[in-house]
Design a protein around this motif. Structure first.
Motif, short mmCIF file in Angstrom:
data_model
loop_
_atom_site.label_atom_id
_atom_site.label_comp_id
_atom_site.label_asym_id
_atom_site.label_seq_id
_atom_site.Cartn_x
_atom_site.Cartn_y
_atom_site.Cartn_z
N GLU A 168 44.48 24.46 42.14
CA GLU A 168 45.59 24.07 41.28
C GLU A 168 46.13 22.68 41.60
N HIS A 203 45.35 21.06 35.37
CA HIS A 203 45.76 21.55 34.06
C HIS A 203 45.37 20.56 32.95
N ASP A 204 45.48 19.26 33.23
CA ASP A 204 45.03 18.26 32.26
C ASP A 204 43.54 18.42 31.98
N ASN A 207 42.62 21.45 29.95
CA ASN A 207 42.95 21.25 28.53
C ASN A 207 41.91 20.37 27.83
N ILE A 214 40.91 27.30 36.93
CA ILE A 214 41.84 26.83 37.95
C ILE A 214 42.15 27.99 38.90
#
Length: 277
Positions: A168, A203-204, A207, A214
């Motif tokens: 993460e 997270h980017d 996406n 993750i």
């Protein structure tokens, strides 16, 4: 918290000197690890380690960059910045894994490939490029895990895989925020803006479809606290267990594919990266 500084905190967390490293996970997730040394051309490279191990009852090949905990270890590991012999050692181990039909798991944790003149003289760029081509065509399952820093071509040289997993608080980028800020604004103090605009967080990247999964990390591992000490041993074991589960599930899914389909999917996965609509 200012959102533009949020990504920079992820970068600082990924660089924390007490963060779990490759050897920590090798001794926790795997059994019977046997390290192999040397590229059979020039030398061994302590910045990149690898060998054979067991993931439960599955025999695998494991390869990863390794940082040091103290000054002596950091110098010995060259701050996890491999030289050409490190990447050639990695490829030698991958070819051995292919020969014996063992899945390959790589662990990325490097600020980048070593930029020294000696590395350039021995073909740093060629070693990285050759790995990219050869990894694309390997006939065994390939799983990539980004543990901490994933810096530029130094990370990508062991980063071609059927599945890419990130912790993460790890980051993965073509350049460091400080380097980007120095180029764009001539001011390293703008690194928080660079970090935000590089879109380098897990997270980017999820996406954008650049990674596949993750692995959540405990809250205390986040900067500015970043408590990685003995009090968080249970948190480390839980995170390692989650990563082990993800690796096992990924291997099982990939193993069901034929070599040809696995290669086609791997090619399509990386070919579509960078497409802009």
């Amino acid at each position: 918290m200012n959102e533009s500084k949020n990504a920079l905190l992820r970068v600082q967390t990924a660089r924390h000197p007490e963060r779990p490293y490759t050897l920590d996970l090798l001794s926790t997730i795997f059994t019977n690890f046997m390290e192999l040394h040397g590229d059979r051309r020039y030398a061994d490279d302590a910045a990149l380690i690898g060998g054979f191990a067991n993931l439960d009852d599955v025999e695998v090949s494991v390869i990863g960059q390794q940082k040091g905990r103290d000054t002596n270890q950091r110098r010995f590991r060259n701050f996890a910045m491999p030289k050409p012999e490190g990447y050639r050692k990695a490829l030698r181990l991958m070819k051995l894994a292919e020969k014996f039909q063992r899945p390959i798991i790589t662990f990325i944790d490097t600020p980048g490939a070593y930029p020294g003149i000696d590395a350039e003289e021995r073909g740093q760029a060629e070693a990285i490029a050759f790995n990219l081509r050869e990894m694309t065509n390997l006939n065994v399952p390939l799983i990539v895990v980004v543990l901490g820093e994933g810096g530029s071509g130094g990370a990508l040289a062991i980063g071609i895989g059927d599945r890419v997993i990130m912790l993460e608080n790890a980051v993965y980028s073509v350049i460091s925020p400080e380097g980007c800020a120095a180029i764009l604004w001539k001011d390293a103090a703008q690194s928080h803006l660079a970090a935000d605009n590089l879109r380098l967080t897990a997270h980017d990247l999820l996406n954008f479809g650049l990674i596949d999964e993750i692995i959540a990390e405990p809250a205390e591992w986040r900067m500015p606290a970043a408590a990685f000490g003995s009090k968080s041993q249970a948190a480390f074991e839980a995170t390692a267990a989650n990563l082990k589960r993800a690796l096992s599930e990924s291997l099982q899914a990939i193993a069901e594919l034929s070599d040809e389909e696995r290669q086609r999917q791997r090619y399509r996965k990386f070919r579509k990266m960078g497409a802009w609509t």
